[in-house]
Design an enzyme around this catalytic site. Structure first.
Site, mmCIF file in Angstrom:
data_model
loop_
_atom_site.group_PDB
_atom_site.id
_atom_site.type_symbol
_atom_site.label_atom_id
_atom_site.label_comp_id
_atom_site.label_asym_id
_atom_site.label_seq_id
_atom_site.Cartn_x
_atom_site.Cartn_y
_atom_site.Cartn_z
ATOM 1 N N ASP A 117 0.802 -1.257 -0.013
ATOM 2 C CA ASP A 117 0.114 0.084 0.048
ATOM 3 C C ASP A 117 0.886 1.434 0.314
ATOM 4 O O ASP A 117 1.709 1.296 0.769
ATOM 5 C CB ASP A 117 -0.999 -0.004 1.122
ATOM 6 C CG ASP A 117 -1.783 -1.078 1.352
ATOM 7 O OD1 ASP A 117 -2.222 -1.639 0.231
ATOM 8 O OD2 ASP A 117 -2.294 -1.588 2.488
ATOM 9 N N ASP B 224 -0.443 -2.898 -4.971
ATOM 10 C CA ASP B 224 -1.763 -3.200 -4.244
ATOM 11 C C ASP B 224 -2.536 -1.993 -4.184
ATOM 12 O O ASP B 224 -2.509 -1.244 -5.093
ATOM 13 C CB ASP B 224 -1.510 -3.837 -2.872
ATOM 14 C CG ASP B 224 -2.740 -4.649 -1.962
ATOM 15 O OD1 ASP B 224 -3.883 -4.407 -2.653
ATOM 16 O OD2 ASP B 224 -2.653 -4.953 -0.842
ATOM 17 N N ASP C 176 -5.542 2.342 1.698
ATOM 18 C CA ASP C 176 -6.438 1.379 2.499
ATOM 19 C C ASP C 176 -6.500 1.556 3.879
ATOM 20 O O ASP C 176 -5.668 2.023 4.534
ATOM 21 C CB ASP C 176 -5.475 0.032 2.161
ATOM 22 C CG ASP C 176 -5.693 -0.544 0.641
ATOM 23 O OD1 ASP C 176 -6.288 0.041 -0.183
ATOM 24 O OD2 ASP C 176 -5.350 -1.700 0.577
ATOM 25 N N ARG D 68 -11.995 0.199 -7.037
ATOM 26 C CA ARG D 68 -11.961 0.530 -5.455
ATOM 27 C C ARG D 68 -11.570 2.098 -5.376
ATOM 28 O O ARG D 68 -10.346 2.454 -4.951
ATOM 29 C CB ARG D 68 -10.679 -0.245 -4.977
ATOM 30 C CG ARG D 68 -11.028 -1.848 -5.052
ATOM 31 C CD ARG D 68 -9.840 -2.638 -4.135
ATOM 32 N NE ARG D 68 -10.101 -3.996 -4.222
ATOM 33 C CZ ARG D 68 -9.560 -4.915 -3.427
ATOM 34 N NH1 ARG D 68 -8.444 -4.378 -2.956
ATOM 35 N NH2 ARG D 68 -9.899 -6.047 -3.642
#
Length: 519
Positions: free
Chosen positions: A162, A191, A195, A244
């Protein structure tokens, strides 16, 4: 805009310390906090998010120095603002140990800490393949930085995946005017860019850019990880992302005044009870920008004032419930604050002028006219002074002129270590031909007395001396700091022992004299 296919794309007066186990070069205390504005959205709730406001401000040019600043505080909650300058690399980010920190190699680790600001200087700092990870942390501000190409697997560098990742009891985080970039998707080792999981609460992402990744970010790592949020996203640019933006599981998100461009597969994915209040955003050249995707566990949305410009929609199915083409609300959602919303029609222009690092920290007040806010802590003089690029190779032939008697001459000395052929006493004998040097590139030399002495001035003589700080041994209070040799004055203090913690510029420092005076 090139699309990337999924699968292949994707305490004031407390200064930061020098860690005695590593050489910290160029870490300097400054009098300026560069943070502008104040936290908005959910980060302003739950007591607010102020980061290191009210604490010391230091400057760092490596990840190791960032860790050393965290570790040098009297406690893990002592407020600190770390101004970051230049490019932070994996090789320059080492673990530093201390009672007020819990760091790791190769990643900026904000673990079990609170009251911290990390802010890029000027046009912003760059974290190159170095992620910023928050664990069990609270009251954190991250502003004016770029985090790029952080991988979770593959080469050249892997360190968690991340760009900015939060998990395990994180609360009150404001991330503002940052740029988060990848160069591919999961198959290429990347990734998420932003997050939140495992109990991350009260977060705001504002005036930022998320670009060129398979995954923008998530709230909740699984359908059972539903205890995250609330979170606010506003005035951000999401560009060339597969999905996302965010993936929202169970939490509440307020999403307003964002510009979405080239969202390739799915956008805001409210699922498993996730709730999204979606206001005055501009969606452009994208697919399935809102809905519940890849699950039969639905989420909910409240849509108001958005503009859809060349947005396409998939047909609904058992695990695919797009919000369009009608884009109607499925719930009525509220937030506990009043936001100043720009009209959706001007969002592309406002976001282009404000979002990302290096944009002058400009914001909008809801009138579609970007402005620069006043600094939270206005600059004071003097301005931060960078350390010299070179140090003297030979000690001075005469010590700097002292004021009053040299109290060191009547004291004793000890320290952390001593190189072969040197001694602690050499630094307090009045002889510039002798010296003390630690075994490594940093160390501690102390002066002590049988009864208290009042000191208000220090004179450091020697060579190859990098950043240093003078500490009252009894209380841990930082008396003064500096870089290189010279004289520093400070508020007089009665003490029985002081410690000089010092680093070398390219090797072990040499201290020929550590002279202490009343003032």
């Amino acid at each position: 805009m090139r699309r990337i296919a999924r699968g292949r794309l994707l305490a004031a007066g407390v200064a930061a310390t020098l860690a005695t186990s590593v050489g910290i070069i160029g870490l300097s205390v400054t009098a300026q906090a560069a943070v502008s504005g104040a936290a908005t959205g959910f980060a302003a709730q739950n007591g607010g998010t102020t980061g290191g406001a009210g604490g010391a401000t230091v400057r760092a040019t490596t990840g190791t120095q960032i860790h050393a600043a965290l570790c040098g505080r009297p406690s893990s909650s002592t407020p600190i603002t770390i101004e970051v300058e230049g490019t932070i690399t994996h090789a320059g980010t080492r673990k530093v140990s201390g009672s007020s920190c819990n760091t790791a190699d190769g990643v900026i680790e904000l673990k079990q800490v609170s009251n911290v600001t990390i802010v890029g200087v000027g046009k912003g700092a760059i974290f190159d393949q170095v992620g910023i990870h928050l664990r069990e942390a609270s009251n954190i501000v991250i502003q004016n930085v770029t985090v790029q190409n952080v991988k979770k697997s593959g080469s050249p560098t892997s360190n968690g995946g991340d760009a900015i990742g939060m998990e395990s009891g994180v609360s009150n985080v404001w991330v503002d005017h940052v740029t988060l970039i990848a160069s591919g998707g999961e198959s290429a080792g990347y990734d998420g860019l932003f997050d939140m999981k495992a109990g991350t609460k009260y977060v705001t992402l504002s005036y930022s850019i998320l670009r060129n990744s398979g995954r923008g970010g998530l709230v909740g790592s699984s359908e059972t990880d539903s205890g995250n949020g609330p979170v606010t996203y506003h005035h951000n640019l999401y560009e060339n992302l597969d999905s996302r933006v965010p993936l929202l599981r169970g939490g509440l998100a307020h999403i307003y005044n964002n510009h979405y461009r080239s969202i390739n597969e799915s956008g805001i994915n409210a699922r498993a009870g996730g709730r999204a209040k979606v206001e005055n955003n501009y969606f452009e050249d994208s697919k399935d920008v809102l809905g519940t995707f890849y699950t039969d566990l639905p989420g909910y949305w409240d849509t108001r004032g958005n503009i859809l410009d060349n947005v396409t929609w998939s047909a609904p199915g058992s695990k695919n419930r797009p919000a369009g083409p009608g884009f109607a609300s499925t719930a009525t959602l509220s937030v506990p604050y009043t936001a100043q919303l720009d009209a959706a029609s001007c969002v592309p222009a406002v976001v282009a002028a404000t979002a990302g690092a290096g944009k002058g920290l400009k914001v909008s007040d809801g009138t579609c006219s970007p402005t620069t806010p006043e600094p939270t802590n206005p600059p004071t003089t003097p301005e931060p002074t960078d350390p010299p690029t070179t140090e003297p190779t030979n000690p001075p032939t005469t010590p700097p002129t002292p004021v009053g008697p040299n109290l060191s001459l009547s004291g004793g000395a000890d320290g952390s270590s001593k190189a072969s052929g040197t001694s602690y006493g050499n630094a307090i004998d009045g002889d510039l031909a002798s010296y003390w040097s630690p075994q490594g590139t940093s160390g501690r030399i102390s002066v002590k007395w049988s009864s208290a002495r009042t000191v208000g001035r220090v004179v450091v003589s020697g060579s190859s001396v990098g950043a240093w700080r003078l500490v009252d041994n009894a209380t841990g209070a930082v008396l003064t700091t500096g870089t290189g040799t010279g004289t520093a004055t400070f508020t007089p203090r009665a003490t029985v022992k002081v410690n000089l913690e010092v680093a070398g510029t390219s090797g072990a420092p040499r201290i020929t004299e550590l002279a202490l005076h009343v003032g």
